[in-house]
Design a protein around this motif. Structure first.
Motif, PDB file in Angstrom:
ATOM      1  N   ALA A  47       0.841  -1.209   0.000  1.00 43.47           N
ATOM      2  CA  ALA A  47       0.000   0.000   0.000  1.00 43.47           C
ATOM      3  C   ALA A  47       0.872   1.253   0.000  1.00 43.47           C
ATOM      4  N   GLN A  48       1.910   1.265   0.831  1.00 43.53           N
ATOM      5  CA  GLN A  48       2.780   2.443   0.903  1.00 43.53           C
ATOM      6  C   GLN A  48       3.500   2.674  -0.417  1.00 43.53           C
ATOM      7  N   GLU A  49       3.956   1.617  -1.042  1.00 44.45           N
ATOM      8  CA  GLU A  49       4.658   1.753  -2.311  1.00 44.45           C
ATOM      9  C   GLU A  49       3.716   2.265  -3.401  1.00 44.45           C
ATOM     10  N   ALA A  50       2.475   1.780  -3.385  1.00 45.10           N
ATOM     11  CA  ALA A  50       1.499   2.231  -4.378  1.00 45.10           C
ATOM     12  C   ALA A  50       1.177   3.711  -4.201  1.00 45.10           C
ATOM     13  N   VAL A  51       1.027   4.135  -2.966  1.00 46.49           N
ATOM     14  CA  VAL A  51       0.744   5.546  -2.696  1.00 46.49           C
ATOM     15  C   VAL A  51       1.950   6.401  -3.072  1.00 46.49           C
ATOM     16  N   ALA A  52       3.146   5.920  -2.746  1.00 47.10           N
ATOM     17  CA  ALA A  52       4.357   6.667  -3.092  1.00 47.10           C
ATOM     18  C   ALA A  52       4.488   6.816  -4.603  1.00 47.10           C
ATOM     19  N   ALA A  53       4.162   5.782  -5.345  1.00 54.10           N
ATOM     20  CA  ALA A  53       4.233   5.860  -6.808  1.00 54.10           C
ATOM     21  C   ALA A  53       3.154   6.789  -7.357  1.00 54.10           C
ATOM     22  N   GLU A  54       1.946   6.720  -6.779  1.00 48.59           N
ATOM     23  CA  GLU A  54       0.845   7.565  -7.254  1.00 48.59           C
ATOM     24  C   GLU A  54       1.145   9.055  -7.077  1.00 48.59           C
ATOM     25  N   TRP A  55       1.719   9.409  -5.948  1.00 51.04           N
ATOM     26  CA  TRP A  55       1.995  10.821  -5.652  1.00 51.04           C
ATOM     27  C   TRP A  55       3.398  11.243  -6.062  1.00 51.04           C
ATOM     28  N   GLY A  56       4.193  10.339  -6.590  1.00 51.77           N
ATOM     29  CA  GLY A  56       5.541  10.680  -7.014  1.00 51.77           C
ATOM     30  C   GLY A  56       6.518  10.806  -5.871  1.00 51.77           C
ATOM     31  N   LEU A  57       6.175  10.212  -4.736  1.00 50.74           N
ATOM     32  CA  LEU A  57       7.036  10.319  -3.555  1.00 50.74           C
ATOM     33  C   LEU A  57       8.186   9.328  -3.579  1.00 50.74           C
ATOM     34  N   ASP A  58       8.198   8.457  -4.582  1.00 49.65           N
ATOM     35  CA  ASP A  58       9.279   7.483  -4.701  1.00 49.65           C
ATOM     36  C   ASP A  58      10.488   8.071  -5.431  1.00 49.65           C
ATOM     37  N   ARG A  59      10.355   9.296  -5.910  1.00 51.85           N
ATOM     38  CA  ARG A  59      11.466   9.959  -6.603  1.00 51.85           C
ATOM     39  C   ARG A  59      12.250  10.815  -5.611  1.00 51.85           C
ATOM     40  N   PRO A  60      13.494  11.145  -5.916  1.00 53.90           N
ATOM     41  CA  PRO A  60      14.281  11.994  -5.014  1.00 53.90           C
ATOM     42  C   PRO A  60      13.628  13.371  -4.842  1.00 53.90           C
ATOM     43  N   PRO A  61      13.799  13.992  -3.668  1.00 51.52           N
ATOM     44  CA  PRO A  61      13.176  15.301  -3.415  1.00 51.52           C
ATOM     45  C   PRO A  61      13.561  16.361  -4.442  1.00 51.52           C
TER      46      PRO A  61
END
Length: 115
Positions: free
Chosen positions: A18-32
């Motif tokens: 779930a966390q990975e899916a949310v991070a990918a959806e909001w672009g939070l998996d990319r560097p700041p």
């Protein structure tokens, strides 16, 4: 601030990934830095992103509240001008202590922080 925004956005969803899916959806998996540069690129194009809480484009949320904000601002300005005129007319040509009292009241009202 401790924690990750993904934890807040996931909420009560406890399925695996779930966390990975949310991070990918909001672009939070990319560097700041990449997230920030992407934001700077979208900003001149009018894309302010999506509200976490409302799940709507931020531009439409701000746009929906623009006219009520203008109305409130105009009403407050009208009240302020009306009070200023009333005090100015009421103290014009009056005794010095009354004008001094009005000046002190104006200074106190102007100096108070806005909350």
């Amino acid at each position: 601030m401790p924690g990750k925004i993904e934890d807040i956005l996931v909420g009560d969803q406890t399925y695996p990934g779930a966390q990975e899916a949310v991070a990918a959806e909001w672009g939070l998996d990319r560097p700041p830095v990449v997230q920030y540069l992407d934001y700077l690129w979208r900003l001149p194009h009018g894309d302010l992103g999506t509200s976490y809480a409302m799940r709507q484009p931020v531009a439409s949320v701000v746009g929906d509240q623009l006219w009520p904000t203008v109305q409130l601002t105009l009403a407050a300005a009208g009240v302020a001008v009306g009070l200023a005129l009333a005090v100015a007319v009421g103290t014009a040509g009056r005794a010095r202590p009354l004008r001094a009292l009005a000046s002190v009241a104006e200074l106190v009202a102007t100096s108070m922080p806005v909350y």
